[in-house]
Design an enzyme around this catalytic site. Structure first.
Site, PDB file in Angstrom:
ATOM      1  N   TYR A 113       4.019   6.312  11.145  1.00 25.17           N
ATOM      2  CA  TYR A 113       4.271   4.949  11.633  1.00 25.17           C
ATOM      3  C   TYR A 113       5.180   4.111  10.736  1.00 25.17           C
ATOM      4  CZ  TYR A 113       0.238   4.088   8.529  1.00 25.17           C
ATOM      5  OH  TYR A 113      -0.622   4.049   7.466  1.00 25.17           O
ATOM      6  N   HIS A 150      -3.757   4.714   4.500  1.00 29.02           N
ATOM      7  CA  HIS A 150      -4.951   3.868   4.487  1.00 29.02           C
ATOM      8  C   HIS A 150      -6.121   4.618   3.845  1.00 29.02           C
ATOM      9  CE1 HIS A 150      -8.209   1.381   5.992  1.00 29.02           C
ATOM     10  NE2 HIS A 150      -8.710   2.410   6.607  1.00 29.02           N
ATOM     11  N   ARG A 196       0.847  -1.190   0.000  1.00 27.25           N
ATOM     12  CA  ARG A 196       0.000   0.000   0.000  1.00 27.25           C
ATOM     13  C   ARG A 196       0.883   1.241   0.000  1.00 27.25           C
ATOM     14  NH1 ARG A 196      -2.729   0.972   5.316  1.00 27.25           N
ATOM     15  NH2 ARG A 196      -1.225   2.671   5.476  1.00 27.25           N
TER      16      ARG A 196
END
Lengths: 432, 334
Positions: free
Chosen positions: A331, A322, A318
């Site tokens: 993160y 998100h 990805r």
């Protein structure tokens, strides 16, 4: 040292137990090195007959089906030998998804809608699958398979109307943007609750089989949500009734900020989830459109010939956050997306077409310009129906429509209450 | 017919009319269900229309939702209502909202049958009454019969309804009406008018309550097993109570409730489920909102307690004739 109440300390010479909490290899600021990600050479995986027993090719759940090699050639038994026209169509659909995502992401940042989710870097997963399935097969997608709709010819204006919750939104502004429902394109209503679509796809497939239909079902979830109970219920049902269904696990490495280790990736592969159920499991290079196509076509043939379900793990990455509500720089290392060893799915397919003499950089540039224009034109068209950021576009009283087939008295009363309240408030709602 | 036979008959007559109806659940196929409610159906309609499932309630309901999306009309059985919780997400977030969230493109016309309620020494895991959880959810209908005649007519209506329906079967009265006196011999449905059940097709519309006894002194609102316990208390005490069997909680027959309470001026609500946030609370609020100036006493609730269903102490838990009788005295005092 004081005793902690209720905690028993180790006795005798027993070593103290320790709890393992997974941790991704890289965090913000770390240098990235994916050298230990095992990527077998393209063409190495054997291709079993679709009628073979699942236990006879368990190895495929632990290795990886790859077709495009480092010289951009299609190699090995899984090469689907697609026509250049099909390859170009797939390329164009993937490029369209990327352009669509880019534009809608920006529309969200411009305050035109509340939310958006891109599939940057995973376009092959949905687009190649859509090409390998029949148009009548039923898809039970998760929220990152907009490529199914693009590849199946859903008008982008309709998709954007839904994203904008405008007057053209046939879901009447009742669903979060990108939670499409497109029955005419074999696309089931998306739920925000994860993996609930898995048993539903099995139920649809079982119904199709019980009615001696020829259509099959396919469903998608992320690797993180394989932890949901529904996933396991679905696999149990599918194996028990040999349901004609394809389970796709999109392993894009990140479930919001939790890396795939929190779904069990440190111990095994996600394709191996199939093994314990006696289901065929394939692990494929999800950034290789030809591998995704080949695996889906194989699984579809298996399902259509009453061979039962297949679980396909799409090993991908990805590249973006998100959703528009997420900040991946908090993160994960900024170096990850570019270091991802399986590359970019669009560039890989383009390079393949170029190498086989069916494409060139000029045509690619023309195509990119064309799809950008198409997306832009669709956006202009959709925005004629309004955007969420400029106020609600639905007739107020439609709020109560569709809870039940017929409206019971208590909803009629509440609707009247709301209308009275709005009338008294003098708020400038756009009402029909 | 007893209630199980009536429920079996409802599935039989609807399945014969509509090939889209499928029956599924743990043990419902070859064996015919642990309560025998689906006995004979697999033999008659085949294994693809009546089949056993794995023990996964979320799977059963999730699969049923997918079957609905295909165009079937599933009638899944959850063996005991106590086991419906693993399926809650599929019922609450999926079945109940599918029509709303898809703009009517997809619907979930499924009917979940499940035996519920206590009084059978079933302990904590075979006795609960979770109807209040479902009445709180927008998009599902909740139906509870109190006689074999109603069970058949309501179940046929539920199966033919285009919305998801939770059909709770009061298992204490499967074989005969229970009057609340657990130490007295049970009556049989063959001696009760509600046990006279036509073999053919008929429907009882959802959303219509039944005044099972007309009276002037107090309105008793009840459903399922408690309808019979209330009737026994009325017979024992001679109070001229009006007993309203709600039959469906959603949609609720508010007109019948209002008319009755306005006439009697008193309202008592009886259910077996735990008290706090139970459906009785909703009924009490509605009666207060709509009939306040007609009330001559506070609305009274008689319910189970806010504890898990205690196995060996179940008759202390059960809202039986003593608890109901005391509440009647209290409400008639003013």
């Amino acid at each position: 040292m004081g005793e902690e109440p209720g905690i028993v300390h180790p006795r005798g010479n027993l070593p103290p137990l320790s709890l393992h909490v997974p941790e991704p290899k890289f965090r913000p600021g770390d240098a990235v090195d994916f050298a230990d990600v095992a990527i077998p050479p393209a063409g190495a995986a054997r291709r079993p007959d679709t009628a073979d027993a699942a236990r006879d090719f368990t190895d495929l759940a632990y290795s990886m089906v790859r077709v495009l090699d480092e010289n951009h050639q299609a190699v090995g038994a899984w090469n689907p030998r697609l026509s250049p026209d099909t390859l170009r169509r797939m390329l164009r659909h993937m490029a369209t998804v990327r352009a669509f995502d880019e534009r809608m992401f920006r529309a969200q940042r411009q305050g035109k809608t509340s939310f958006y989710m891109k599939s940057l870097g995973e376009e092959a997963v949905a687009v190649a699958a859509a090409h390998a399935l029949d148009a009548e097969d039923m898809c039970f997608p998760s929220y990152r398979q907009q490529g199914l709709l693009i590849a199946r010819g859903c008008p982008m204006v309709d998709m954007m109307n839904q994203i904008y919750s405008n007057t053209g939104d046939k879901l009447q502004g009742k669903q979060l943007p990108i939670m499409y429902s497109e029955k005419r394109f074999g696309f089931f209503s998306i739920s925000g609750n994860l993996t609930t679509q898995y048993p539903q796809a099995v139920g649809w497939a079982m119904a199709s089989a019980s009615k001696s239909d020829t259509r099959i079902a396919a469903t998608w979830c992320g690797e993180g949500s394989t932890a949901e109970g529904d996933f396991h219920s679905a696999l149990t049902f599918a194996t028990v009734y040999r349901a004609p269904v394809i389970f796709n696990v999109v392993n894009n490495q990140w479930a919001i900020s939790s890396f795939s280790g929190f779904a069990g990736a440190e111990a095994t592969t996600f394709a191996a989830r199939a093994v314990g159920y006696g289901i065929a499991g394939l692990r494929v290079d999800g950034n290789d459109a030809l591998a995704v196509y080949a695996a889906t076509a194989w699984a579809a043939e298996r399902a259509r010939t009453n061979g039962g379900p297949t679980l396909i793990e799409h090993f991908t990455y990805r590249t973006e956050g998100h959703s528009t509500s997420d900040d991946p720089t908090q993160y994960r290392s900024a170096g990850e997306p570019n270091a991802w060893p399986l590359g970019d799915p669009i560039r890989r397919l383009k390079d393949h077409l170029v190498v086989i003499g069916e494409w060139d950089e000029a045509r690619q540039a023309d195509m990119d310009r064309e799809v950008a224009e198409e997306v832009k034109a669709a956006q202009k068209e959709a925005e004629k129906n309004g955007v969420l950021g400029h106020g609600l576009r639905q007739p107020l009283d439609s709020l109560f429509d569709g809870v039940f087939e017929e409206m019971p008295w208590h909803l009629r009363e509440q609707r009247q209450m709301m209308i009275d309240e709005e009338t008294a408030s003098g708020r400038p709602w756009d009402r029909k | 017919m007893n209630m199980i036979q009536a429920i079996n008959s409802a599935m039989d007559v609807t399945m014969a009319r509509d090939p889209a109806i499928v029956v599924m659940g743990e043990d419902v196929g070859y064996f015919g269900g642990v309560f025998r409610a689906t006995a004979g159906l697999q033999k008659k309609y085949g294994k693809t229309r009546v089949f056993d499932t794995p023990i996964t309630e979320c799977g059963i309901i999730g699969v049923a939702v997918g079957m609905s999306a295909y165009g079937l009309r599933p009638v899944p059985e959850i063996q005991f209502a106590d086991y419906i919780y693993p399926a809650l997400d599929q019922l609450v977030s999926e079945a109940a909202r599918l029509r709303y969230r898809s703009g009517g493109e997809f619907t979930a016309p499924l009917t979940v049958r499940s035996p519920f309620g206590g009084g059978i020494f079933g302990g904590q895991t075979h006795s609960q009454s979770p109807e209040g959880i479902f009445t709180h959810v927008s998009g599902v209908k909740t139906v509870i019969p109190s006689t074999p005649y109603d069970a058949k007519g309501l179940l046929i209506a539920a199966i033919e309804d285009n919305d998801p329906v939770i059909f709770f079967e009061p298992k204490r009265i499967y074989n005969g009406p229970f009057n609340g006196h657990w130490d007295r011999p049970a009556e049989n449905w063959s001696k009760h008018p509600g046990g006279e059940v036509p073999t053919g097709y008929y429907k009882i519309p959802l959303g219509k309550a039944n005044v099972v006894r007309a009276g002037e002194a107090v309105t008793m609102l009840a459903y399922g097993t408690m309808v019979h316990v209330c009737a026994q208390v009325v017979a024992d005490t001679g109070v001229d109570a009006e007993i309203v069997d709600l039959r469906t909680l959603v949609p609720l027959d508010i007109a019948t409730i209002e008319a009755s309470v306005r006439k009697t001026g008193r309202c008592m609500i009886v259910h077996e489920a735990t008290r706090t946030s139970g459906f009785g609370a909703e009924l009490a609020a509605l009666v207060q909102e709509r009939c306040f100036y007609h009330l001559e006493a506070p609305v009274e609730r008689v319910t189970g307690f806010d504890t898990p269903y205690p196995h060996s102490l179940e008759w202390a838990y059960f809202p039986g004739p003593v608890r109901i009788g005391q509440a009647l005295k209290k409400i008639l005092k003013d």
